[in-house]
Design an enzyme around this catalytic site. Structure first.
Site, mmCIF file in Angstrom:
data_model
loop_
_atom_site.group_PDB
_atom_site.id
_atom_site.type_symbol
_atom_site.label_atom_id
_atom_site.label_comp_id
_atom_site.label_asym_id
_atom_site.label_seq_id
_atom_site.Cartn_x
_atom_site.Cartn_y
_atom_site.Cartn_z
ATOM 1 N N GLU A 1 0.806 -1.227 0.000
ATOM 2 C CA GLU A 1 0.000 0.000 0.000
ATOM 3 C C GLU A 1 0.842 1.283 0.000
ATOM 4 O O GLU A 1 0.494 2.242 0.687
ATOM 5 C CB GLU A 1 -0.930 -0.001 1.219
HETATM 6 C C1 ACM Z 1 -1.927 -5.461 4.049
HETATM 7 O O1 ACM Z 1 -3.012 -5.934 4.455
HETATM 8 N N1 ACM Z 1 -1.833 -4.177 3.770
HETATM 9 C C2 ACM Z 1 -0.751 -6.287 3.898
#
Ligand code: ACM
Length: 513
Positions: free
Chosen positions: A313
């Site tokens: 992310e």
């Molecule tokens: C994640 O759930 N951002 C690895």
């Protein structure tokens, strides 16, 4: 133990979770466990068995140098495997190694049952070995800090289900949780916050060493994760020179408004739960030095073979910068003699250190090219850890009305959904050979203490254990939802006795003691 009619006969169905490779229930009398039943074998395994039997039954079995009715011994075999034979006269546990003995003991304790005569173990022949070498649980100690007592309790809970890895998510936007001597401001300035304004905390190096030791005593390896280049807002409270300004997207604004949360501001503790706005500065010598310092100090107190460097992310990092950064970060880990692990997004980088392991956290049916990023790790000579979020993210709500948990992974994750998937059926071209293992993460946006962790993790952690340890889904009658539903029900008294606050989900007809 349950009894059920099959072909007119009464056959016993001993409940073992995760399901073993082979279990043959005999028809002779069970082995009676009474206070004078002696146990012999390697000291650690004898202690594990005596402690577990005492906590389950109250019986204090004597240890004996040899000639005992309960014998534990090492005999060559595949790693972590064991064979357990029980009849009316004796219990014999032969294992390939200490881990196999430990797992055999936990199987034996699951088999303990009470009948009219007292505590017994049914007549069984059981052969068992894991499907995957890496069987992990992850605990996020960043969104909410969870201290030594909670982590050691979680180790004990997971090890009893034959998990052998504890992945600690040690840093995130909301707080920094591990002492780093070369960068003392991380804990001095960035560890005090958590989601929702709850208090923070951090592990000293001695705390961390104690976790590693407790894990090792339970045949678990600790994998530390320092999540970079995103999920790094907390770093801006300590070393602002290595952080880019928060990337405030329209999506982030909407999310923050809906939840009534403040937007992130550099240098000020972030207590919301939005993701994807923070980034380290890329192509910056200060950042490279920072990363080398942090990873070096964490690796120094980590005896295990892996260091996880996150990579998920990183929406605040331009894609080309992200790729260069992950290449450098994986190579840094490799230069320290460790195998890098990164979330699957890092597969977008062409030049990761060879053999880097990817952790897939997309859905059981991949979306948005996540499977392609995951496959890139295999092409690079590495393997994958499977953590499909809509099956094994233990922080998802088990049903829509549950007080704790989130629902972004395809809505609530029922116990059945957490069970009904197979690791080799998630990503095309990725079968058992390409899979290093399975890991069940527990993110802690809503989990403040061990009771919350128990309520979210149990019973779904048992389904994850089965995906990690047992033969493939549907490969035999035991590896089915119907069988699991019956077997997991019978763990309720054992969990209750151990003080595990599991959620008695309505999908299961729980055994009461
Ligand atoms: C994640 O759930 N951002 C690895």
């Amino acid at each position: 133990m349950r009894r059920s009619a099959q072909n007119g006969d009464t056959v016993s169905e001993p409940a073992v979770v995760p399901a073993p490779r082979l279990l043959q229930a005999g028809s002779s009398a069970p082995f009676a466990v009474t206070a004078d039943v002696a146990v012999s074998g390697p000291a650690d395994a004898v202690r594990t068995l005596r402690d577990a039997v005492r906590s389950r039954t109250g019986l204090d079995l004597p240890a004996s140098p040899d000639g005992a009715a309960v014998t534990l011994a090492i005999e060559p075999g595949s790693p972590e495997s064991y064979v357990l034979d029980v009849d009316a006269a004796s219990v014999r546990l032969l294992a390939a190694d200490d881990a196999g003995l430990f797992y055999g003991v936990h199987t034996l304790v699951q088999l303990l049952a009470q009948d009219e005569t007292g505590w017994v173990v049914p007549d069984v022949h059981l052969e068992d070995a894991p499907r995957f070498a890496y069987r992990g649980v992850m605990l996020d100690v960043a969104r909410h800090f969870h201290g030594l007592d909670t982590v050691t309790a979680y180790i004990e809970r997971a090890a009893a289900l034959k998990f052998n890895v504890l992945h600690l998510h040690l840093s995130d936007d909301q707080g920094w949780r591990i002492e780093v001597p070369s960068r003392p401001l991380l804990t001095a300035r960035a560890s005090g916050s958590a989601v929702g304004g709850d208090g923070g905390g951090f592990f000293t190096r001695d705390d961390y060493r104690a976790i590693v030791a407790h894990a090792a005593a339970h045949h678990m390896t600790v994998v530390p994760e320092i999540d970079v280049p995103g999920h790094t807002h907390a770093v801006s409270l300590a070393y602002p020179e290595v952080c880019a300004p928060p990337a405030i997207s329209d999506h982030l604004r909407d999310e923050a408004r809906q939840r009534g949360e403040a937007l992130p501001i550099a240098g000020i503790a972030y207590e919301g739960i939005a993701v994807g706005f923070s980034s380290l500065r890329i192509d910056d010598e200060d950042t490279d030095r920072f990363l080398a310092d942090v990873i070096g100090d964490v690796a120094e107190i980590t005896p295990g073979p892996y260091v996880h460097i996150g990579g998920d992310e990183a929406h605040g990092t331009p894609p080309a910068d992200f790729a260069r950064f992950m290449e450098r970060a994986t190579r840094l880990v490799a230069s320290l003699g460790r195998t890098p692990i990164a979330w699957h997004e890092a597969g977008a980088a062409a030049g990761l250190a060879p053999g880097s392991i990817g952790q897939y956290w997309g859905f059981r049916t991949p979306t948005d090219g996540m499977d392609e990023k995951a496959r890139a790790f295999v092409r690079g000579g590495g393997q994958l850890i499977l953590s499909p979020a809509d099956a094994v993210y233990l922080d998802m709500k088990p049903d829509a009305d549950f007080a704790l948990g989130l629902t972004w992974a395809n809505g609530p994750t029922t116990l059945r959904r957490s069970y009904d998937w197979d690791p080799a059926a998630v990503i095309d071209g990725v079968g058992d050979e390409e899979i290093h293992g399975v890991e069940a993460p527990l993110w802690t946006e809503t989990a403040r203490d061990l009771a919350d962790i128990d309520a979210l993790a149990f019973p779904r952690i048992a389904a994850a254990a089965e995906a990690a340890w047992s033969p493939a889904l549907g490969s035999d009658a035991r590896r089915t939802w119907d069988s699991f539903r019956e077997r997991v029900a019978q763990l309720a008294p054992l969990w209750t006795r151990r003080g595990i606050g599991f959620t008695p989900l309505a999908e299961v007809d729980w055994t009461r003691e």
